[in-house]
Motif scaffolding. Structure first.
Motif, PDB file in Angstrom:
ATOM      1  N   PRO A   1       0.830  -1.213   0.000  1.00 14.65           N
ATOM      2  CA  PRO A   1       0.000   0.000   0.000  1.00 14.65           C
ATOM      3  C   PRO A   1       0.864   1.262   0.000  1.00 14.65           C
TER       4      PRO A   1
ATOM      5  N   GLN B   1       1.368   4.650   1.643  1.00 19.79           N
ATOM      6  CA  GLN B   1       0.968   5.225   2.924  1.00 19.79           C
ATOM      7  C   GLN B   1       1.197   6.737   2.920  1.00 19.79           C
TER       8      GLN B   1
ATOM      9  N   GLU C   1      -3.360   4.182   1.752  1.00 19.26           N
ATOM     10  CA  GLU C   1      -3.741   4.277   3.157  1.00 19.26           C
ATOM     11  C   GLU C   1      -3.298   5.616   3.741  1.00 19.26           C
TER      12      GLU C   1
END
Length: 322
Positions: free
Chosen positions: A203, A205, A265
């Motif tokens: 992901p 971030q 995220e």
């Protein structure tokens, strides 16, 4: 010319060294390798006999004195520094000693031997941009981290040597620079980290809400800006910005890089007190004084950076199987 590049094994330093070698100069590269990597310049050293590498620290006054005494330099590009905002918050002494005291040591030798110095500062010294216009060199500064504070202190010393001693000096403030040879881990820039995570299926971030913006400058454009400021007498005694001239939110940057390949995220910000909400560059002064403007747009720059990271991953993969 005989040219000293401090921090020349670092990310931007590597590209400055390459530009100077391409222009035919003789180089001395000083780096303590605390952040830089010899691998960054090993290829350049392999094909040119015009480069000498010295592993050393700008806080070592005797080393700096000996270096300037043994070689007649025409120009000094001073890029050596501690550059990590969070590290400066955690350990301000290290950042101040490297960025302010180290710069003083180099300045003293430049003054004694009458060597023009180009000092690498940062856009992180600025207060946030207004919503209507990019940041000019006269924009208010805000030392929101010890890194920014140390760079402002060093800038003031550099300018004082121009006024007090007539030393040719230039202060350059490139905006957020990215591209090949930037670290892809925690010490790297946001573009390199995002691309690396995407390629590894991790992901992306984002610290905080992701609305903070950055003006992202491709590293070869940055290196050309730094080098040209050293060549130009019209830049002496000046502060110059360089950037793309347009900003992008971290949210939009993440979407541009991730596409639909990996999730995005939001995580807790590690240094919210030192965040700058909007960074957007006005580089009109550099365009007028040194005839510089960027040539690589963000999408093309991201493409080139991704191709380089892929190539290094393949190289490492091949080494593991040898």
């Amino acid at each position: 010319m005989n040219i000293l590049v401090t921090g020349g094994a670092g990310f931007i330093g590597r590209w400055v060294v390459k530009q100077l070698l391409d222009d035919g100069h003789r180089l001395w590269v000083l780096d303590d390798l605390s952040n830089g990597r010899i691998e960054n310049i090993s290829e350049l050293m392999g094909y040119s006999n015009l480069i000498e590498f010295i592993q050393g620290d700008i806080k070592d006054e005797q080393l700096i004195q000996d270096l300037f005494s043994s070689t007649c330099f025409d120009l000094c590009y001073h890029l050596a520094a501690s550059i990590n905002v969070q590290d400066s918050i955690d350990a301000p002494h290290t950042t101040f000693m490297n960025d302010a005291v180290g710069t003083f040591n180099v300045l003293e030798q430049c003054k004694q031997h009458r060597v023009k110095i180009v000092f690498m500062s940062t856009c992180m010294i600025y207060d946030q941009a207004s919503s209507t216009s990019g940041i000019k060199e006269s924009h208010p500064t805000k030392p929101a981290s010890p890194y920014a504070g140390s760079k402002i202190a060093a800038e003031n010393m550099v300018m004082s040597y121009y006024y007090a001693y007539g030393l040719p000096t230039v202060i350059v403030r490139p905006f957020n620079t990215y591209g090949p040879f930037q670290k892809t881990g925690g010490e790297g820039g946001v573009v390199a980290i995002f691309i690396n995570n995407k390629l590894k299926g991790k992901p992306l971030q984002i610290y905080g809400d992701g609305t903070q913006t950055r003006d992202l400058l491709y590293v070869e454009d940055c290196a050309r800006f730094v080098v040209q400021s050293g060549y130009s007498d019209s830049a002496n005694g000046r502060i110059l910005n360089a950037g793309l001239g347009e900003d992008i939110s971290i949210n939009d940057l993440a979407k541009l890089i991730a596409k639909s390949d990996v999730p995005i995220e939001h995580i807790e910000h590690i240094h919210p007190q030192s965040e700058i909400a909007k960074l957007s560059c006005n580089y009109s002064k550099a365009k007028v004084l040194i005839n510089w403007e960027p040539t690589i747009g963000l999408k093309e720059g991201i493409k080139r950076t991704e191709e380089w990271i892929k190539s290094t991953d393949l190289l490492e993969e091949g080494k593991r199987h040898e």
